[in-house]
Design a protein around this motif. Structure first.
Motif, PDB file in Angstrom:
ATOM      1  N   GLY A  19     -33.893  52.870 -63.864  1.00  0.00           N
ATOM      2  CA  GLY A  19     -33.233  53.199 -62.375  1.00  0.00           C
ATOM      3  C   GLY A  19     -31.720  52.800 -62.416  1.00  0.00           C
ATOM      4  N   PRO A  20     -31.133  51.465 -62.761  1.00  0.00           N
ATOM      5  CA  PRO A  20     -29.974  51.226 -62.580  1.00  0.00           C
ATOM      6  C   PRO A  20     -29.025  52.297 -63.586  1.00  0.00           C
ATOM      7  CG  PRO A  20     -31.001  49.416 -62.963  1.00  0.00           C
ATOM      8  CD  PRO A  20     -32.104  50.490 -63.110  1.00  0.00           C
ATOM      9  N   LEU A  21     -29.448  52.484 -64.627  1.00  0.00           N
ATOM     10  CA  LEU A  21     -28.647  53.657 -65.649  1.00  0.00           C
ATOM     11  C   LEU A  21     -28.420  55.170 -64.958  1.00  0.00           C
ATOM     12  CD1 LEU A  21     -29.713  52.695 -69.042  1.00  0.00           C
ATOM     13  CD2 LEU A  21     -27.566  52.205 -68.119  1.00  0.00           C
ATOM     14  N   VAL A  22     -29.670  55.333 -64.255  1.00  0.00           N
ATOM     15  CA  VAL A  22     -29.422  56.826 -63.398  1.00  0.00           C
ATOM     16  C   VAL A  22     -28.607  56.657 -62.288  1.00  0.00           C
ATOM     17  CG1 VAL A  22     -30.953  58.436 -62.120  1.00  0.00           C
ATOM     18  CG2 VAL A  22     -31.489  57.364 -64.371  1.00  0.00           C
ATOM     19  N   ARG A 169     -31.262  44.800 -58.253  1.00  0.00           N
ATOM     20  CA  ARG A 169     -32.175  45.420 -59.415  1.00  0.00           C
ATOM     21  C   ARG A 169     -31.632  44.628 -60.657  1.00  0.00           C
ATOM     22  NH1 ARG A 169     -32.985  47.751 -54.834  1.00  0.00           N
ATOM     23  NH2 ARG A 169     -34.553  49.274 -54.840  1.00  0.00           N
ATOM     24  N   LEU A 170     -30.333  44.327 -60.680  1.00  0.00           N
ATOM     25  CA  LEU A 170     -29.862  43.490 -61.968  1.00  0.00           C
ATOM     26  C   LEU A 170     -30.103  41.907 -61.984  1.00  0.00           C
ATOM     27  CD1 LEU A 170     -26.421  45.204 -62.655  1.00  0.00           C
ATOM     28  CD2 LEU A 170     -28.446  45.690 -63.548  1.00  0.00           C
ATOM     29  N   ALA A 171     -30.247  41.435 -60.470  1.00  0.00           N
ATOM     30  CA  ALA A 171     -30.549  39.991 -60.531  1.00  0.00           C
ATOM     31  C   ALA A 171     -31.884  39.662 -60.696  1.00  0.00           C
ATOM     32  CB  ALA A 171     -30.146  39.682 -59.211  1.00  0.00           C
ATOM     33  N   ARG A 172     -32.950  40.513 -60.369  1.00  0.00           N
ATOM     34  CA  ARG A 172     -34.440  40.578 -60.758  1.00  0.00           C
ATOM     35  C   ARG A 172     -34.694  40.745 -62.084  1.00  0.00           C
ATOM     36  NH1 ARG A 172     -36.368  36.317 -57.717  1.00  0.00           N
ATOM     37  NH2 ARG A 172     -35.918  36.833 -55.378  1.00  0.00           N
ATOM     38  N   ARG A 178     -31.516  36.435 -62.928  1.00  0.00           N
ATOM     39  CA  ARG A 178     -30.396  36.834 -64.005  1.00  0.00           C
ATOM     40  C   ARG A 178     -29.019  36.946 -63.155  1.00  0.00           C
ATOM     41  NH1 ARG A 178     -32.875  40.636 -68.603  1.00  0.00           N
ATOM     42  NH2 ARG A 178     -34.515  39.206 -69.386  1.00  0.00           N
ATOM     43  N   LEU A 179     -28.537  35.779 -62.375  1.00  0.00           N
ATOM     44  CA  LEU A 179     -27.607  35.949 -61.370  1.00  0.00           C
ATOM     45  C   LEU A 179     -26.167  36.142 -62.135  1.00  0.00           C
ATOM     46  CD1 LEU A 179     -28.728  33.381 -58.908  1.00  0.00           C
ATOM     47  CD2 LEU A 179     -28.802  35.885 -58.828  1.00  0.00           C
ATOM     48  N   LEU A 180     -25.758  35.563 -63.127  1.00  0.00           N
ATOM     49  CA  LEU A 180     -24.505  35.598 -63.540  1.00  0.00           C
ATOM     50  C   LEU A 180     -24.239  37.043 -63.902  1.00  0.00           C
ATOM     51  CD1 LEU A 180     -21.678  34.653 -63.911  1.00  0.00           C
ATOM     52  CD2 LEU A 180     -22.357  33.555 -66.120  1.00  0.00           C
ATOM     53  N   PRO A 181     -25.130  37.594 -64.928  1.00  0.00           N
ATOM     54  CA  PRO A 181     -25.048  38.844 -65.640  1.00  0.00           C
ATOM     55  C   PRO A 181     -24.956  39.845 -64.486  1.00  0.00           C
ATOM     56  CG  PRO A 181     -26.485  37.465 -66.980  1.00  0.00           C
ATOM     57  CD  PRO A 181     -26.379  36.664 -65.638  1.00  0.00           C
ATOM     58  N   ALA A 182     -25.916  39.578 -63.203  1.00  0.00           N
ATOM     59  CA  ALA A 182     -25.802  40.555 -62.357  1.00  0.00           C
ATOM     60  C   ALA A 182     -24.534  40.463 -61.475  1.00  0.00           C
ATOM     61  CB  ALA A 182     -27.138  40.194 -61.332  1.00  0.00           C
ATOM     62  N   TYR A 183     -23.876  39.415 -61.167  1.00  0.00           N
ATOM     63  CA  TYR A 183     -22.609  39.633 -60.577  1.00  0.00           C
ATOM     64  C   TYR A 183     -21.526  40.152 -61.217  1.00  0.00           C
ATOM     65  CZ  TYR A 183     -24.177  36.220 -56.847  1.00  0.00           C
ATOM     66  OH  TYR A 183     -24.838  35.828 -55.520  1.00  0.00           O
ATOM     67  N   THR A 300     -36.710  37.542 -51.572  1.00  0.00           N
ATOM     68  CA  THR A 300     -36.131  38.930 -51.397  1.00  0.00           C
ATOM     69  C   THR A 300     -36.895  39.992 -51.855  1.00  0.00           C
ATOM     70  OG1 THR A 300     -33.935  38.041 -51.540  1.00  0.00           O
ATOM     71  CG2 THR A 300     -34.064  40.093 -52.489  1.00  0.00           C
ATOM     72  N   SER A 301     -37.175  40.807 -51.306  1.00  0.00           N
ATOM     73  CA  SER A 301     -38.151  41.854 -51.575  1.00  0.00           C
ATOM     74  C   SER A 301     -37.636  43.384 -51.728  1.00  0.00           C
ATOM     75  CB  SER A 301     -39.066  42.251 -50.246  1.00  0.00           C
ATOM     76  OG  SER A 301     -38.391  42.614 -48.994  1.00  0.00           O
ATOM     77  N   SER A 302     -36.386  43.284 -52.095  1.00  0.00           N
ATOM     78  CA  SER A 302     -35.640  44.494 -52.446  1.00  0.00           C
ATOM     79  C   SER A 302     -35.858  45.167 -53.808  1.00  0.00           C
ATOM     80  CB  SER A 302     -34.134  44.649 -51.954  1.00  0.00           C
ATOM     81  OG  SER A 302     -33.673  43.642 -52.761  1.00  0.00           O
ATOM     82  N   SER A 303     -36.538  44.241 -54.647  1.00  0.00           N
ATOM     83  CA  SER A 303     -36.724  44.791 -56.117  1.00  0.00           C
ATOM     84  C   SER A 303     -37.601  45.818 -56.429  1.00  0.00           C
ATOM     85  CB  SER A 303     -37.193  43.431 -56.859  1.00  0.00           C
ATOM     86  OG  SER A 303     -37.549  43.920 -58.165  1.00  0.00           O
ATOM     87  N   PRO A 304     -37.367  46.731 -57.310  1.00  0.00           N
ATOM     88  CA  PRO A 304     -38.123  47.817 -57.319  1.00  0.00           C
ATOM     89  C   PRO A 304     -39.342  47.537 -58.040  1.00  0.00           C
ATOM     90  CG  PRO A 304     -36.446  48.151 -58.933  1.00  0.00           C
ATOM     91  CD  PRO A 304     -36.154  46.852 -58.014  1.00  0.00           C
TER      92      PRO A 304
END
Length: 314
Positions: A19-22, A169-172, A178-183, A300-304
């Motif tokens: 999803g993130p790549l698309v 999507r990147l944090a979950r 995975r907070l630091l890589p997500a930021y 948080t409920s926004s994760s796919p």
């Protein structure tokens, strides 16, 4: 015999990143397509005081809707998620009192950062502060607030993508946050999405790409945690939208309004896009990180990757 569970584990990263790549592909294609008329025309911005042409305004507006459109398409066609208001945090903070406070914070925080940046610039001689007069300043402030209100749909177009879709999507991950890589990844993606405008001198007029691109990477990587904090503390993208709108309109206007009208303006040394702004923003981000305010809430409920009731039962 092939181990089915091993295959599932191997496929999980692929599913998580699809999803993130698309999304990134579509958002960037939309940006380049929207900016193509200006690129073909050879447009170059060389002065920070230069007014934006009608064609540039249309191209910018079209580009700003690309992240939201990409997020919606990925949610519907790739991830097949639930309601968009849940998937992209497109909701109004509750109760109303909290909503008002969240919106005010979305305006007050970037305003405070801009004042701090201008103060640092003035104290170090990097910013040519001019004389401020009450009546013109009040008129400018009123017109700027109106401009922010009118332009909000455009900034929803950006933040539904970056804060509503990509960062969560990147944090979950399957094993937690995975907070630091997500930021870092979201900040870099946010900065590089601006590449067509950077090549035309949009944010840093007169600067070559090898100066403007690293400067934009620093600016976006620092300001993104601020937007994310506003989004996480409210459970809505709205405060982040307001903050982004303020940074891109009022903050830039404050630099021009308070400066000596005869001085040359260099965004690399002034406001939030320059090193004084980097210092002010870095101080706030450090405080937010040290006090635990940049963590992703458990609910948080926004994760796919949320599974349906049937999947959980299975």
């Amino acid at each position: 015999m092939t181990n089915v569970s091993a295959l599932s584990v191997g496929q999980e990263p692929v599913r998580r990143w699809r999803g993130p790549l698309v999304y990134l592909t579509l958002a960037n294609l939309g940006m380049w397509a929207a900016m193509s008329p200006l690129l073909i025309d050879g447009f170059q911005r060389s002065d920070a005081r230069e007014e934006t042409s009608a064609l540039a305004e249309v191209c910018i507006a079209a580009a700003m809707f690309a992240p939201a459109l990409a997020a919606i398409l990925v949610n519907r066609l790739v991830e097949r998620g639930g309601l968009l208001r849940d998937a992209l945090a497109l909701r109004w903070p509750r109760p109303w009192g909290r909503a008002v406070r969240a919106c005010l914070m979305g305006l007050a925080v970037p305003a405070g950062l801009t004042v701090a940046a201008l103060t640092i610039g003035t104290a170090t001689g990097a910013y040519p502060l001019g004389e401020l007069h009450w009546a013109p300043t009040a008129t400018w402030a009123a017109s700027t607030l109106l401009q922010i209100a009118v332009s909000l749909p455009l900034f929803f177009g950006e933040e539904l993508g970056w804060q509503g879709y990509l960062f969560p999507r990147l944090a979950r991950s399957r094993n937690g946050s995975r907070l630091l890589p997500a930021y870092l990844l979201t900040g870099c993606a946010f900065a590089l999405w601006h590449l067509p405008t950077l090549l035309m001198g949009g944010q840093y007029p007169g600067r070559p790409w090898y100066v403007s691109v690293p400067a934009m990477l620093i600016s976006c990587t620092l300001i993104l945690p601020v937007f994310t904090w506003l989004r996480l503390r409210s459970g809505s993208v709205l405060p982040a939208v307001l903050a982004h709108a303020f940074v891109s309109t009022a903050s830039v206007g404050m630099v021009k309004q308070a400066a000596d009208p005869t001085a040359t303006l260099d965004p690399l040394h002034m406001g939030l896009t320059g090193w004084p702004g980097w210092l002010a923003t870095a101080a706030l981000v450090a405080y937010l990180a040290l006090t635990g305010r940049l963590r992703l809430p458990v609910d948080t409920s926004s994760s796919p990757h949320r599974r349906s009731t049937t999947e959980r039962a299975a």
